[in-house]
Structure formats: structure tokens, C-alpha cells
Design a protein around this motif. Structure first.
Motif, PDB file in Angstrom:
ATOM      1  N   GLY B 552       0.855  -1.172  -0.116  1.00 46.36           N
ATOM      2  CA  GLY B 552      -0.002   0.037  -0.136  1.00 46.36           C
ATOM      3  C   GLY B 552       0.701   1.265   0.023  1.00 46.36           C
ATOM      4  O   GLY B 552       0.521   2.261  -0.839  1.00 46.36           O
ATOM      5  N   ASN B 555       2.218   1.603  -3.452  1.00 48.42           N
ATOM      6  CA  ASN B 555       0.966   2.176  -4.377  1.00 48.42           C
ATOM      7  C   ASN B 555       0.744   3.715  -3.888  1.00 48.42           C
ATOM      8  O   ASN B 555       0.427   4.452  -4.896  1.00 48.42           O
ATOM      9  CB  ASN B 555      -0.210   1.492  -4.027  1.00 48.42           C
ATOM     10  CG  ASN B 555      -0.150   0.114  -4.373  1.00 48.42           C
ATOM     11  OD1 ASN B 555      -0.658  -1.032  -3.742  1.00 48.42           O
ATOM     12  ND2 ASN B 555       0.224  -0.244  -5.538  1.00 48.42           N
ATOM     13  N   ARG B 560       1.768   1.362  -9.942  1.00 51.99           N
ATOM     14  CA  ARG B 560       0.192   0.875 -10.373  1.00 51.99           C
ATOM     15  C   ARG B 560       0.529  -0.206 -11.005  1.00 51.99           C
ATOM     16  O   ARG B 560       1.765  -1.048 -11.099  1.00 51.99           O
ATOM     17  CB  ARG B 560      -0.342   1.885 -11.282  1.00 51.99           C
ATOM     18  CG  ARG B 560      -0.677   3.143 -10.669  1.00 51.99           C
ATOM     19  CD  ARG B 560      -2.092   2.860  -9.472  1.00 51.99           C
ATOM     20  NE  ARG B 560      -2.344   4.170  -8.834  1.00 51.99           N
ATOM     21  CZ  ARG B 560      -1.793   4.575  -7.459  1.00 51.99           C
ATOM     22  NH1 ARG B 560      -0.916   3.877  -7.314  1.00 51.99           N
ATOM     23  NH2 ARG B 560      -2.386   5.592  -7.244  1.00 51.99           N
ATOM     24  N   LEU B 599      -6.433  -7.231  -5.274  1.00 56.37           N
ATOM     25  CA  LEU B 599      -5.796  -5.982  -5.819  1.00 56.37           C
ATOM     26  C   LEU B 599      -6.772  -5.491  -6.989  1.00 56.37           C
ATOM     27  O   LEU B 599      -7.397  -6.604  -7.856  1.00 56.37           O
ATOM     28  CB  LEU B 599      -4.681  -6.087  -6.374  1.00 56.37           C
ATOM     29  CG  LEU B 599      -3.460  -6.747  -5.435  1.00 56.37           C
ATOM     30  CD1 LEU B 599      -2.220  -6.748  -6.168  1.00 56.37           C
ATOM     31  CD2 LEU B 599      -3.324  -5.986  -4.015  1.00 56.37           C
ATOM     32  N   ASP B 602      -5.975  -1.460 -11.143  1.00 60.63           N
ATOM     33  CA  ASP B 602      -4.736  -0.612 -10.990  1.00 60.63           C
ATOM     34  C   ASP B 602      -3.438  -1.288 -10.259  1.00 60.63           C
ATOM     35  O   ASP B 602      -2.457  -0.617  -9.945  1.00 60.63           O
ATOM     36  CB  ASP B 602      -5.245   0.885 -10.387  1.00 60.63           C
ATOM     37  CG  ASP B 602      -5.979   1.371 -11.392  1.00 60.63           C
ATOM     38  OD1 ASP B 602      -5.746   1.366 -12.404  1.00 60.63           O
ATOM     39  OD2 ASP B 602      -6.610   2.479 -10.852  1.00 60.63           O
ATOM     40  N   LEU B 604      -3.704  -1.696  -7.006  1.00 62.39           N
ATOM     41  CA  LEU B 604      -3.924  -1.268  -5.629  1.00 62.39           C
ATOM     42  C   LEU B 604      -4.786  -2.483  -4.697  1.00 62.39           C
ATOM     43  O   LEU B 604      -5.832  -2.736  -5.123  1.00 62.39           O
ATOM     44  CB  LEU B 604      -4.785   0.010  -5.428  1.00 62.39           C
ATOM     45  CG  LEU B 604      -4.471   1.069  -6.328  1.00 62.39           C
ATOM     46  CD1 LEU B 604      -5.325   2.414  -6.171  1.00 62.39           C
ATOM     47  CD2 LEU B 604      -3.057   1.476  -6.027  1.00 62.39           C
ATOM     48  N   ILE B 622      -5.126   6.217   0.503  1.00 53.29           N
ATOM     49  CA  ILE B 622      -5.190   5.903  -0.670  1.00 53.29           C
ATOM     50  C   ILE B 622      -6.329   6.039  -1.234  1.00 53.29           C
ATOM     51  O   ILE B 622      -6.592   6.578  -2.425  1.00 53.29           O
ATOM     52  CB  ILE B 622      -4.937   4.106  -0.714  1.00 53.29           C
ATOM     53  CG1 ILE B 622      -3.349   4.005  -0.198  1.00 53.29           C
ATOM     54  CG2 ILE B 622      -5.085   3.746  -2.306  1.00 53.29           C
ATOM     55  CD1 ILE B 622      -2.860   2.299  -0.434  1.00 53.29           C
ATOM     56  N   TYR B 623      -7.618   6.058  -0.572  1.00 52.11           N
ATOM     57  CA  TYR B 623      -8.804   6.054  -1.225  1.00 52.11           C
ATOM     58  C   TYR B 623      -9.774   7.432  -0.723  1.00 52.11           C
ATOM     59  O   TYR B 623     -10.768   7.441  -1.275  1.00 52.11           O
ATOM     60  CB  TYR B 623      -9.921   4.970  -0.774  1.00 52.11           C
ATOM     61  CG  TYR B 623      -9.339   3.759  -1.519  1.00 52.11           C
ATOM     62  CD1 TYR B 623      -9.605   3.463  -2.771  1.00 52.11           C
ATOM     63  CD2 TYR B 623      -8.604   2.908  -0.928  1.00 52.11           C
ATOM     64  CE1 TYR B 623      -9.303   2.277  -3.630  1.00 52.11           C
ATOM     65  CE2 TYR B 623      -8.151   1.705  -1.637  1.00 52.11           C
ATOM     66  CZ  TYR B 623      -8.177   1.378  -2.864  1.00 52.11           C
ATOM     67  OH  TYR B 623      -7.927   0.338  -3.672  1.00 52.11           O
TER      68      TYR B 623
END
Lengths: 137, 624, 391
Positions: B552, B555, B560, B599, B602, B604, B622-623
Motif C-alpha cells: 500500500g 502504491n 500501479r 488487488l 490498477d 491497488l 489511498i482512497y
């Protein structure tokens, strides 16, 4: 299913191949220099072969259980067969005890570069000597 | 409780403030140690400002031992470092043995968290309870050997026990992107360029002296385990082989199956190869052995070249990876030149895998007409030109001439060179691949592709298991007979990552020396030392969480799905030899792997997966 | 277990204080005499260390009748005779020694003839030759090592016969010892380290020696503790007066300890090395101490184990053997710390001892007078192994 169904054929193939190595200076000279005496103990089919490099010439003695050897290697005949094609991950075979070695490890490992040319020789040897059916790798 | 020293040192280089905080034992129980601590602390430190230059005061650097570090058992001398990588721009970490980690524990600390940057060169001095930053201007500019000797001697009288030095060399000071950190001249926290992080922070070294003892929770049980393992070690041919020849033992073994990349990954065998092997090493450069703290495996070997152009004094000799990188990869059969290149890397403080691979890449460019000797400052970068290779190593270390371009790492160098130079790269996520060929073992391909720090054979235990050194019967994926080709490699990678995070990232076992341990023994050792009662399921769960955390973070820093692919040089089938015609089926393996790991397309980890793993902070970053 | 019998006799008054050398004269009143002869050496005088003593004494109405500075590195019979003659001729009634072991021992031995007349070697060699107290004798040490200001022995070098003569008598104990850290401040790192290790050797050997008593053990333990705390500091930074003071006190206590229980095989080897190769006494003892401890390991390990915590070793969970080994390791570590300050060699080789002299050293050690006090019998053949290890 084992590749070699019968003791006699396996003995012919393996002893013949060791003798071929003994007649190939590129391999034999380095083995003779090592003075190694090694016994291979094969199973399925069962066979014992001593490869004696202590003299001037490589001496291959099937069924010799008496000679005091430096190293003893035990494995299934199939693993040996695969090994001579250069297809055995030696590290894995030893870790997973598909090959069991007794004796001084460094001495065994030092022989690996010496026998490297033999991987290319084995398939050709099988084809040239009427064992083409075993050339499966 | 045992295993832990019980304290962490926090150093803010900007303000010079030093704090010692007790280790929270609940945190320890949940994360075990090593990168388990490091990654968690790193996330905590960066979460308010997650985007920053690796070469800035915002980049934290964290050094963590594991509960086993310094416990006195074989293969437990290791410890970890992590930071954002100046080489890749992604998550960076490295794992190292030697004596520093054990000494740090005996001084009373499990780890060191370093933030900020100093204005003037400093070093950190730890002498039991006394922790302080001191002026390092007298040591700045010194090579690793010199500063190690000087600090050891200068501070020797301050403690009854000799201290340990962890230092950067001029490469780190000069910002070489693959500069490393070195303890005792030859134990390198090698990969991902964290030496440059120190260089930027003006941190030259850490000296640690300690006189304490490490408490073991169940000493009698540990002793019994030691006896049990003694018999297993005595029987292990793998241990016997590295004991006798060190990691270079692999040169004789790996060449049989086509594991060793030659000529920048274009060949799998070569007539002059044996000139680099153990027999040649013994004849030409071998100069005795060394070991890591308390380890009887003692796989480290010294080298010495008494005369000639590549003369070196007796010192740490080249490891397998180094010999493959400066030898096989560059089609250079001169083992003495490899020893010399290794010494320069150790003295200047540079990762030998990245350095050797970058030079092999440059030779590939040169031989293919993308570079001329005008570009390289007169150095004829040709296959097998030992003198040119050694000269280039020094140029890189000094960040000088064409060396300054290569000092950026091969991926950035390819951009600078242009003309399609990237087709000769061997990098994943900007990190040069190690010296094990995925065309021989397809699982390595997936391992390199999805490793959070870039192409790496030690980011999980795939190399150990598929490569054959490890066999873990309690975990079917790490014990079953592997089908040929790419089949089953996704499952293998997942299990090897989870177990590997526990094994060599958290606990911390040495991937080489601890290879004979099964999972029962490994978990038992951890429990005997710490007094916790982990189960295998639990350590796998902790390992899994750490894998997601590292993935993570990489990422978060921008990696990616496209960055999980292997470069062309590794994906071109050989026309002969043991790996003839074989290439890993990356699409198939990645597809299966993405599914197993949850995952998205992408690359992730899905938000729900991160939250399931109790990584809410990371999910938010990340989100949202 | 307590010894069946022992005695402890310590008439020397000890005073400690920074700057005390200029301000101790009032303590002389009770000794009843006014005229003192001063013995020192040129180095001490050259450092200006004598002047405050002169001034302090003069201020309090005492008179220095004469001064003697020609004491060689090893106190010689000749120097002893000159001191007693000059002191007598000057009209002195007592002696003040200001210096290291040689100066103190020379003055100490001179007091025999100065007080009682006669011939040094013929009348006073050996032990307990006196029947009454000698004239007042004051000592101000300028090294922290021999502890001679607190012992009943003097070692004098007989140049003519190339032997070291031992004089031992309870009346040789000085009346007053003045410990002032300012007096050792100028001692260079090499001498600080070697004299300090000499004191450690006194303490350790007296602690394990056959004549050790609860009193001598207590002093030895306190000395060892101080030495581990202060020796590196004093060697590293000579101006660290706390460390200087701690070492003076340690050397003094170790002197008293070994004055009561004597020393053992380290000194035997040390004397042999010194006699045959001229390596300074403190350096030889320092190098040989861990090896001598090894030699006595089996018979002394319980005592070593008891010393380990005193030396700063955390012995929790250790067996007796482990703790004893840790004590020897702690001594080695201390030596290495001093070595890192370029203050002392760790091996005989580095001290300039020729390799071929090792068997002779072992032979001489086995015949040294100190071996009777060693807890284990000293055999040349076995001691040679340890001398070789020290090489």
C-alpha cells in the motif's frame, strides 16, 4: 511410474554413461584430479555403483558395496536420470532429501563444475546407444 | 517477557532533540518487530504529509531490530532499515546482518527512528543510557573502512565492550541513488539506496556501545531447541555449502539450472564462467572467514588480492550477488577485478547489485552504439573489460563524469541516455533485479514484479522455496511439489510473502542461515525468546498485514499495475541452455495473484481488503 | 567462611582533599618534630609540585632542612644511602617523600639508617628487623598505583648484584599519607593507566591471595570498584579531578589490602618480566593480570565470581564459572579500553619483550618471592603457557 522399469537396463545406461565420462578427458581429468571415490545408491530400480577416481583412470564398479568411499549419494533412479539432463535443482533435491549425501560436502560441491559438460552429453549418449526412448527431457 | 530491549530512540535531526520512549508491549505483540515495527511507525509519521521527496527532511528513516536479533541463536543477527527510496521513489527497505543490531539491543534499544535533517555532519553516539548527536565534520568524506576504524578507536575507551559502527561512505554523501549503509565494513543494508537518505540528512554514522544483556523468556526451552537444531544444521548440505564457500557456493549450483544471468541477462552459460566460481575464488582471492553476531554458520568470507591492478587489502569479500553482477553480468571473468569492485563499493558505500547491473546496462548501451567513449569520459565500456568496469565503479561512487549519470540508477540513466536505452534495463519499479533468473524459476518473475520495493529476491521466501533452500512442511504451498512453468506460482508467492514477512522481516531470521528451520521450530524460537504464545496462523496473519502495508505504501507513492511487469531483458527467451524457450507467464501469474490478494486492476489493494487488514489509515490515504 | 585467625594493623593516617598539600602541616604537630628532609625527583620538582608544600610547611612554622631529587627510576641502594646521610647532615628529624613508588620506597628504606644507623643490606634485608618505631615519615604520592604510602614494604634495586631487595616491617608504614588529586593531574595517560592497572593488580591479587582477610577483602573490593569507575576517565582526561581522586583513594586502599595479604603470581610474572626486560612494573602487571587470573581460575573462581559485579558485570543468571569468566573478561575489556587511548599495550610483544625471553621469565616467576602467597602453586612449565598467551 519409474522411468527405468528394470535393473539391468538402468545398470547398462548408467554404467555406460559413467564409462563415457571416464573416456572424456574434459570431464575425467578434473574428476581424477579430485581423487574422489563415490558410491551412488539408486532405488527403484535398485543399483549401487562406485565411481573410483583415485587411480590414473576412472574406474566404474557396479554392485560394489565393499569399497570404503569418501562420499555416498543416495537417490531414486529417476532423480539421477533427470540430474544428468541438468534438470534437477540440486539445492531443492538436497533440501527435500530427494538426494541424500554422506561425506564432506565441499568436496562434493567442488565436482559440479567438472561434470557440467556431461549434461549436454547425456541426451546424445542415450540417442547414440539405442536408449532414445529414455531421452524424455 | 524477553527478546525485546524495551526502548526506542527517536532522533529529530533538525532540532537535535533525542527522546527515548519505552516500547509498547501491546504494539510489540501485534507487530513482532523489524519491518513490522518500521513500516507501522513510518506510516504514522508520514500520514499527515504523505507526499514528499525521498531526499528531503520529510523522509523518515527507521532502523528496527527484531525480538530475535542478538538472542544468540544461529542466523538471528539480522535487523532492518526502511525509508522512502531515493532510487525508486517507492517504499524502500533493506535487511542486514553483522553485529550492529545485536549491539544496539545490548545497549538497551530495539530501534531508532530518525526524522528531519541536520545542517552540519553529525553522528549518533549510543553508549548504554547515553545517547547523543555529535559533530561528524572530522569524519565526513571518509570512506566506510576509515570511518569505521576511526570511530571504533576514538570511542573505544568509552565502553568496556567495543562499539559497532553503521556508516555511509562518500557515495551516500554524494547522493548516489543506490548508496547503502554498512556495518563492520562488509555487512550492507544494501538495496534501495537508503545511504543517500543519510547523506541528505548529513548523518554520517551511528556508533553503538552496549554492556547489557538480552533477557530470554524461556532459556531452558531455547537451549533444548538449540540442541535440536544443532543436529539438523550438522546434516544440512545447504548449510555445509555456504559454510565452506559462502554465498558464492551458488555459482556452481545455479549455473546448472540457468539461474545466473550472464551478459546483462542475455546468456545462461558461458565458457569462462568457472573463473568466477568457488574453486577460482579459493585459489585467487580467498582470505579466511567472518561471521555475524553469534552465528556458527559463518558464511561470510574475506578476500585479498596481493598484487596487480586490482590489489586490495584483506577485507570482506564479494558475495554471490556481487560476483554475478560485476562478473557474469558484465561478461567479466576476472575474479580479482570483482573483488576490487566489491571493495570500492564497500568503501564508498554502494549496493553491489544495483551498481553492477547499472554498469552491465551501460555496457549493453555502449556495445549497441548508444554510448561512445566520448560519452563515458574515455572509458571503453565493453563486455569483459575489467579495468573499465572497476574504473566506472569509482566514477559512480564519486558522482563524477559519466558516473554521475549512472549514479542515478539504471532506470533514470536510461531516460537521460535516451535512444531507447530502456530496452536494456533489468529493473522493476526502478530497482535492478537480483542475480536469479525467473526464466529458470517462474515464481521469481512474479516475486520481482509484485515486490513492494521493486525487483527483489528477498522480499518474500519465493527464492528460498522455489530455489530449493527452504522446505516448510507445515505450509503446503511451501512444501508441495511444484509443477513446471508458471502454474501455482501465485499461490506460492502469497504464502511465501505472508510467511516471509514474519520470518525475515519481523522475527528476524536470516534467509540463508535459518533455511533449515521448519515453521514449528521458527515459531517456537520466537515464543521461547519473547515469552509470547504465537501460533503459525497468527504469525501468517501478521505477515500478511505487513505485506499489504508495504504494498500500500508503494502504491501510495505512485506504483500501479503497469509497474508490476518485468523488463524485456528478463522476458526474452534463451535460444539454448537449461532455460531454452522458457519465460514466466506474467499475465497468468499476475491475474491469479491480483485475485488472491484482492488487488484491483490498477494494482491497488481494494479498500475493503485494507480495512479487513486493520489498515484503516492506509485505506484513508489511498482512497480519500 | 571466616579465617581461623588474622590481624589488621593500620597506623597510617590518611588524608584526602583537593589542594591539601599546601594545608596539611597542622597534622604534623602531633608527631612532635619541626625539621623535615624532603625527598622527590626532578620531574615532580620540574612540574612545580613541591612549591605549595614548601609554602604550607613554612607558614605553619616547619622547616625543610634539605631536599633530594636524584632518585632513579628504580630506587637504588646508593640513593637510599645518600638520602639518609644528607638528611642526617641537614639536621632533619623526619622525612617527607613526594613522588611515585621509587621515591617513596627510597625514602622509606632510608628511614632505617636515618633513624637507626647501620647498613641497609646487612642489617635490614628481609622482614621484621625493627624493634621500635622509626622517625616521622610523611608521604605525598604523585601517582595512583603503588599505594606505597600505605604499605609496610619497600623494594630497592641493588645495582651491583642486579637484584631487587625486599624490605618489610610494620614500622616502615608511614605516619601520614596525604592524598591530593592536584598532585596526579599532570601524570601522562601512559603512566596513569599503568600505575592504575598496578593498583588493580594489587587489589585482585590480595583479594584471592592465601592471606586475604575480611578487612583486606573489603579494601580490595572498594579499590576495584573505584578503579573500574575512574581509571578510564582519569586516563582519558587528566584534568578530571574526581577521577584522579578516586584513583588515588583506590591505589591507597589496594596498597593497604596487599600490605596485609600480599600479592601472587601476576606479581611473580611481573617481577620476572621487569627484571629481565626492563618493562615498567605497572605495564607488566597490567598485561599479565588477566593471564594470572586464568592461571588461578580453578582455585579462585568463587572469588572472581564475587568480583564480577564489583567490576560492573550483571551476573544475574550466571553460574559461578560464567561469572568468574566474566570478571576476567571485564579486566581484559578495561585493558583494551586503556589500550584504545594509546595508554598501554595489551600484549608483552607490544611492550617490547623479546620472544626468546619467555622461558626465562617463567623460570624466574616460579622462583619469585611472591609465589608463596599465590592461591595455587606456581610451576614454571604451566606459568609459561600463560606467559605465552600474554605474548
Amino acid at each position: 511410474m519409474a522411468v527405468f522399469k528394470n535393473h539391468e537396463v538402468f545398470k547398462e545406461v548408467i554404467v555406460g554413461f559413467f564409462n563415457l565420462l571416464g573416456d572424456t578427458p574434459q570431464v575425467a581429468d578434473r574428476l581424477l584430479a579430485s581423487k574422489m571415490v563415490i558410491r551412488f545408491i539408486y532405488s527403484d530400480p535398485d543399483l549401487a555403483v562406485v565411481v573410483d577416481c583415485s587411480g590414473d583412470k576412472m574406474d566404474v564398479r557396479p554392485d560394489d558395496m565393499d569399497t570404503k568411499v569418501i562420499v555416498e549419494m543416495s537417490m531414486k533412479a529417476d532423480i539421477a536420470h533427470k540430474f544428468w539432463f541438468g534438470k534437477v535443482n540440486l539445492t531443492m533435491a538436497l533440501t527435500r532429501r530427494q538426494m541424500v549425501a554422506k561425506g564432506p560436502v565441499p568436496k562434493i560441491l567442488k565436482l559440479l563444475p567438472a561434470i557440467k559438460p556431461s549434461y549436454a552429453m547425456y541426451p546424445k549418449y542415450l540417442d547414440d546407444n539405442g536408449y532414445a526412448q529414455y531421452n524424455i527431457h | 517477557m524477553g527478546g525485546y530491549a524495551g526502548n526506542l530512540i527517536y532522533v529529530d535531526l533538525t532540532t537535535g532533540r533525542i527522546e527515548v520512549k519505552p516500547l509498547d508491549m501491546g504494539f510489540a505483540r501485534e507487530n513482532i518487530g523489524g519491518l513490522g515495527f518500521g513500516a507501522q511507525i513510518f506510516l504514522e509519521l508520514i500520514k499527515d504529509k504523505p507526499h514528499f521527496d525521498p531526499l528531503s527532511a520529510d523522509n523518515p528513516f527507521i532502523l528496527m531490530t527484531g525480538p530475535l536479533t542478538g538472542c544468540g541463536m544461529d542466523a538471528t543477527a539480522r535487523w532492518t532499515v526502511c525509508s522512502k527510496s531515493p532510487l525508486t521513489g517507492y517504499w524502500g527497505d533493506a535487511n542486514v546482518g553483522g553485529h550492529f543490531g545485536a549491539r544496539l539491543k545490548l545497549a538497551g534499544y530495539d530501534g531508532i527512528v530518525i526524522t528531519g535533517a541536520a545542517q552540519q555532519p553529525v553522528y549518533l553516539s549510543i553508549n548504554d543510557q547515553q545517547v547523543e548527536l555529535r559533530d561528524a565534520s572530522a569524519y565526513w568524506g571518509q570512506d566506510v573502512y576509515t570511518v569505521t576504524d576511526a570511530l571504533t578507536k576514538d570511542l573505544r575507551a568509552d565502553s568496556p565492550k567495543p562499539g559497532q559502527v553503521l556508516a555511509i561512505g562518500p557515495a551516500g554523501e554524494n547522493g548516489v541513488r543506490f548508496a547503502n549503509l554498512i556495518n563492520k565494513k562488509g555487512h550492507a543494508a544494501g538495496r534501495t539506496g537508503l545511504g543517500a537518505v543519510w547523506g541528505f540528512k548529513k548523518l554520517k554514522a551511528i556508533h553503538v556501545a552496549g554492556t547489557g544483556k538480552l533477557r530470554i523468556a524461556h532459556p531452558a526451552k531455547l537451549k533444548a531447541l538449540r540442541s535440536e537444531l544443532k543436529a539438523i544444521y550438522a546434516e544440512s548440505i545447504y548449510i555445509g555449502s555456504i559454510q565452506s564457500a559462502g554465498t558464492p557456493a551458488h555459482l556452481d549450483v545455479g549455473i546448472i539450472t540457468g539461474d545466473i544471468p550472464i551478459k546483462n541477462w542475455q546468456m545462461s552459460d558461458w565458457e569462462d564462467f568457472d573463473a568466477l566460481g568457488p574453486a577460482s575464488i579459493e585459489e585467487k582471492i580467498h582470505a579466511g572467514g567472518r561471521t555475524c553476531h553469534a552465528c556458527t554458520v559463518a558464511c561470510k568470507k574475506n578476500a585479498e588480492v596481493k598484487e596487480g591492478p586490482f590489489k586490495i587489502e584483506k577485507g570482506p569479500g564479494p558475495e554471490y550477488e556481487t560476483i554475478a553482477a560485476f562478473g557474469a553480468m558484465c561478461l567479466n571473468a576476472d575474479i580479482e577485478s570483482v573483488a576490487k569492485a566489491n571493495e570500492i563499493c564497500n568503501r564508498y558505500g554502494m549496493d553491489t547489485i544495483s551498481c553492477g547491473s547499472t554498469i552491465a546496462f551501460a555496457i549493453d548501451c555502449f556495445e549497441n552504439g548508444l554510448l561512445s567513449s566520448e560519452d563515458t569520459g574515455g572509458i571503453e565500456l565493453r563486455w569483459g573489460n575489467a579495468a573499465a568496469i572497476v574504473a566506472m565503479v569509482e566514477k559512480i561512487a564519486k558522482n563524477e563524469g559519466f558516473g554521475a549519470i549512472l549514479a542515478e540508477g539504471s532506470a533514470k540513466a536510461a531516460e537521460i541516455i535516451g535512444k531507447g536505452a530502456s530496452r536494456y534495463l533489468t529493473t522493476v519499479k526502478g530497482l535492478e533485479a537480483p542475480m536469479h533468473d525467473p526464466r529458470n524459476a517462474h515464481g521469481f518473475g512474479l516475486a520481482y514484479g509484485v515486490s513492494p520495493r521493486g525487483a527483489c529476491h528477498e522480499a518474500s521466501l519465493v527464492f528460498e522455496v522455489e530455489g530449493g533452500a527452504m522446505y516448510v512442511p507445515e505450509l503446503p504451498a511451501l512444501a508441495d511439489e511444484l509443477p513446471e512453468g508458471s502454474e501455482g506460482r501465485a499461490e506460492l508467492n502469497v504464502a511465501c510473502q505472508d510467511y516471509g514477512m514474519f520470518f525475515s522481516h519481523c522475527a528476524i531470521f536470516c534467509n540463508l542461515g535459518a533455511a533449515p528451520l521448519n515453521a514449528t521450530q521458527a515459531v517456537a524460537m520466537l515464543n521461547h525468546v519473547t515469552g509470547f504464545n504465537y501460533t503459525l496462523e497468527e504469525v501468517m496473519k501478521i505477515g500478511r498485514r505487513l505485506w499489504y502495508l508495504k504494498r500500500g505504501l508503494t502504491n501510495l507513492f505512485g506504483a500501479r499495475a503497469k509497474d508490476d511487469r518485468l523488463p524485456a531483458r528478463l522476458m526474452t527467451p534463451m535460444s539454448e541452455g537449461p532455460t531454452e524457450g522458457s519465460i514466466p507467464d506474467m499475465e497468468r501469474m499476475l491475474k491469479a495473484f491480483y485475485k488472491l490478494r484482492g488487488l484491483n486492476e490498477d494494482g491497488l489493494p481494494r479498500e475493503s481488503v485494507l480495512r479487513e487488514q486493520n489498515l484503516a489509515d492506509l485505506a484513508d490515504l489511498i482512497y480519500t | 567462611m571466616l579465617p581461623e585467625y588474622y590481624q589488621f594493623h593500620h597506623p597510617t593516617k590518611v588524608m584526602y582533599g583537593e589542594g591539601l598539600v599546601g594545608d596539611f602541616a597542622h597534622e604534623l604537630e602531633e608527631l612532635g618534630v619541626k625539621n623535615y628532609f624532603l625527598v622527590s625527583d626532578h620531574v615532580v620538582d620540574g612540574l612545580g609540585l613541591i612549591q605549595p608544600i614548601r609554602e604550607g610547611l613554612a607558614e605553619a612554622g616547619f622547616r625543610i632542612t634539605g631536599e633530594f631529587y636524584d632518585v632513579p627510576q628504580d630506587a637504588s641502594v646508593e640513593a637510599v644511602e645518600s638520602i639518609s646521610r644528607q638528611a642526617k647532615d641537614s639536621g632533619a628529624e623526619g622525612l617527607i617523600a613526594v613522588g611515585g613508588g621509587s621515591v617513596i620506597d627510597a625514602a622509606k628504606a632510608a628511614n632505617f639508617i636515618f633513624s637507626e644507623g647501620g647498613d641497609l643490606i646487612a642489617d635490614y634485608s628481609g622482614a621484621a628487623t625493627l624493634v621500635r618505631p622509626l622517625k616521622p615519615f610523611i608521604v605525598i604520592p604523585t601517582t595512583a598505583g603503588t599505594g606505597s604510602e600505605n604499605t609496610l614494604v619497600a623494594v630497592i634495586y641493588d645495582v651491583a648484584n642486579k637484584t631487587k631487595l625486599l624490605f618489610s616491617d610494620k614500622f616502615l608504614l608511614p605516619d601520614l599519607a596525604v592524598l591530593d588529586p592536584l598532585m596526579t593531574r599532570s601524570l601522562p595517560p601512559g603512566l596513569t593507566a599503568s600505575t592504575g592497572m598496578d593498583a588493580l593488580t594489587h587489589a585482585v591479587e590480595s583479594y584471592v591471595g592465601v592471606d586475604a582477610s575480611p578487612h583486606s577483602e573489603a579494601l580490595a573490593v572498594a579499590a576495584i570498584k573505584n578503579i573500574f569507575q575512574y581509571l578510564v576517565r582519569a586516563t582519558k582526561n587528566g584534568d578530571d579531578l574526581e577521577a584522579r581522586g578516586g584513583m588515588l583513594i583506590a591505589a591507597n586502599m589496594a596498597g593497604s589490602a596487599f600490605s596485609h595479604s600480599m600479592v601472587g603470581c601476576v606479581h611473580a610474572m611481573g617481577h620476572a618480566v621487569g627484571g629481565l626486560t626492563r618493562v615498567p612494573h605497572g605495564v607488566a602487571n597490567a598485561i599479565l593480570l588477566p593471564h594470572g587470573m586464568e592461571y588461578n581460575f580453578e582455585v579462585s573462581k568463587e572469588k572472581y565470581a564475587a568480583l564480577a559485579p564489583v567490576m560492573g558485570v550483571d551476573t544475574t543468571g550466571m553460574s559461578v564459572d560464567e561469572a568468574a569468566r566474566a570478571a576476567i573478561a571485564a579486566v581484559r575489556d578495561l585493558l583494551r579500553q586503556l589500550n584504545a587511548l594509546d595508554a598501554i599495550p595489551v600484549r608483552l610483544k607490544d611492550a617490547g619483550v623479546p620472544h626468546e625471553s619467555l622461558p626465562a621469565i617463567a623460570e624466574a616467576a616460579a622462583e619469585d618471592g611472591t609465589i608463596v602467597y599465590n592461591p595455587r602453586e606456581v610451576e614454571a612449565e604451566e606459568i609459561l603457557i600463560h606467559v605465552r598467551n600474554a605474548y
